[in-house]
Design a protein around this motif. Structure first.
Motif, mmCIF file in Angstrom:
data_model
loop_
_atom_site.group_PDB
_atom_site.id
_atom_site.type_symbol
_atom_site.label_atom_id
_atom_site.label_comp_id
_atom_site.label_asym_id
_atom_site.label_seq_id
_atom_site.Cartn_x
_atom_site.Cartn_y
_atom_site.Cartn_z
ATOM 1 N N LEU A 1 91.157 -7.070 -64.421
ATOM 2 C CA LEU A 1 91.839 -8.335 -64.141
ATOM 3 C C LEU A 1 93.334 -8.069 -64.034
ATOM 4 O O LEU A 1 93.834 -7.095 -64.605
ATOM 5 N N ARG A 2 94.038 -8.946 -63.334
ATOM 6 C CA ARG A 2 95.496 -8.824 -63.253
ATOM 7 C C ARG A 2 96.106 -10.178 -63.604
ATOM 8 O O ARG A 2 95.504 -11.231 -63.367
ATOM 9 N N TRP A 3 97.306 -10.120 -64.162
ATOM 10 C CA TRP A 3 98.021 -11.350 -64.520
ATOM 11 C C TRP A 3 98.679 -11.917 -63.282
ATOM 12 O O TRP A 3 99.360 -11.212 -62.533
ATOM 13 N N ASP A 4 98.473 -13.207 -63.024
ATOM 14 C CA ASP A 4 99.125 -13.915 -61.928
ATOM 15 C C ASP A 4 100.058 -14.947 -62.546
ATOM 16 O O ASP A 4 99.600 -15.948 -63.108
ATOM 17 N N ALA A 5 101.361 -14.706 -62.467
ATOM 18 C CA ALA A 5 102.345 -15.578 -63.110
ATOM 19 C C ALA A 5 102.402 -16.961 -62.462
ATOM 20 O O ALA A 5 102.682 -17.942 -63.141
ATOM 21 N N VAL A 6 102.138 -17.038 -61.169
ATOM 22 C CA VAL A 6 102.176 -18.334 -60.485
ATOM 23 C C VAL A 6 101.032 -19.219 -60.970
ATOM 24 O O VAL A 6 101.230 -20.386 -61.280
ATOM 25 N N ARG A 7 99.850 -18.658 -61.041
ATOM 26 C CA ARG A 7 98.676 -19.417 -61.501
ATOM 27 C C ARG A 7 98.610 -19.508 -63.027
ATOM 28 O O ARG A 7 97.857 -20.298 -63.559
ATOM 29 N N ARG A 8 99.369 -18.639 -63.702
ATOM 30 C CA ARG A 8 99.305 -18.524 -65.165
ATOM 31 C C ARG A 8 97.859 -18.282 -65.577
ATOM 32 O O ARG A 8 97.296 -18.949 -66.444
ATOM 33 N N ALA A 9 97.247 -17.294 -64.899
ATOM 34 C CA ALA A 9 95.834 -16.994 -65.107
ATOM 35 C C ALA A 9 95.586 -15.504 -64.884
ATOM 36 O O ALA A 9 96.402 -14.814 -64.278
ATOM 37 N N LEU A 10 94.440 -15.055 -65.365
ATOM 38 C CA LEU A 10 93.982 -13.701 -65.092
ATOM 39 C C LEU A 10 93.103 -13.767 -63.856
ATOM 40 O O LEU A 10 92.160 -14.565 -63.790
ATOM 41 N N VAL A 11 93.407 -12.920 -62.877
ATOM 42 C CA VAL A 11 92.715 -12.984 -61.595
ATOM 43 C C VAL A 11 91.826 -11.759 -61.412
ATOM 44 O O VAL A 11 92.235 -10.632 -61.669
ATOM 45 N N SER A 12 90.605 -12.044 -60.956
ATOM 46 C CA SER A 12 89.699 -10.997 -60.516
ATOM 47 C C SER A 12 89.738 -10.998 -59.003
ATOM 48 O O SER A 12 89.230 -11.929 -58.366
ATOM 49 N N ASP A 13 90.360 -9.974 -58.425
ATOM 50 C CA ASP A 13 90.430 -9.891 -56.971
ATOM 51 C C ASP A 13 89.036 -9.677 -56.376
ATOM 52 O O ASP A 13 88.728 -10.202 -55.308
ATOM 53 N N ALA A 14 88.195 -8.937 -57.066
ATOM 54 C CA ALA A 14 86.847 -8.657 -56.561
ATOM 55 C C ALA A 14 85.996 -9.923 -56.495
ATOM 56 O O ALA A 14 85.267 -10.135 -55.531
ATOM 57 N N ALA A 15 86.087 -10.778 -57.512
ATOM 58 C CA ALA A 15 85.288 -12.004 -57.548
ATOM 59 C C ALA A 15 86.019 -13.188 -56.929
ATOM 60 O O ALA A 15 85.419 -14.243 -56.726
#
Length: 62
Positions: free
Chosen positions: A27-41
């Motif tokens: 997972l990667r941190w997305d500061a704009v969304r303030r969320a952890l993002v799974s690029d694969a999913a």
């Protein structure tokens, strides 16, 4: 300034250990969304009070 903090509320050590519950990819941190993002999913998992909520029904599609 947009008011969005780039500061990751998740400890870097913990972020290295976390994986997407759907794809088991990092997972990667997305500061704009303030969320952890799974690029694969293509899902963003919320972080509430510094705690990642890795529940698929809580995630939003990105």
């Amino acid at each position: 300034m947009s008011g969005v903090s780039d500061v990751n509320p998740i400890d870097p050590w913990l972020l290295e250990k976390l994986a997407c519950p759907v794809t088991r990819t990092p997972l990667r941190w997305d500061a704009v969304r303030r969320a952890l993002v799974s690029d694969a999913a293509r899902l963003a998992f919320p972080v509430r009070d510094g705690v990642p909520v890795l529940v698929v029904r809580e995630a939003v599609t990105v």
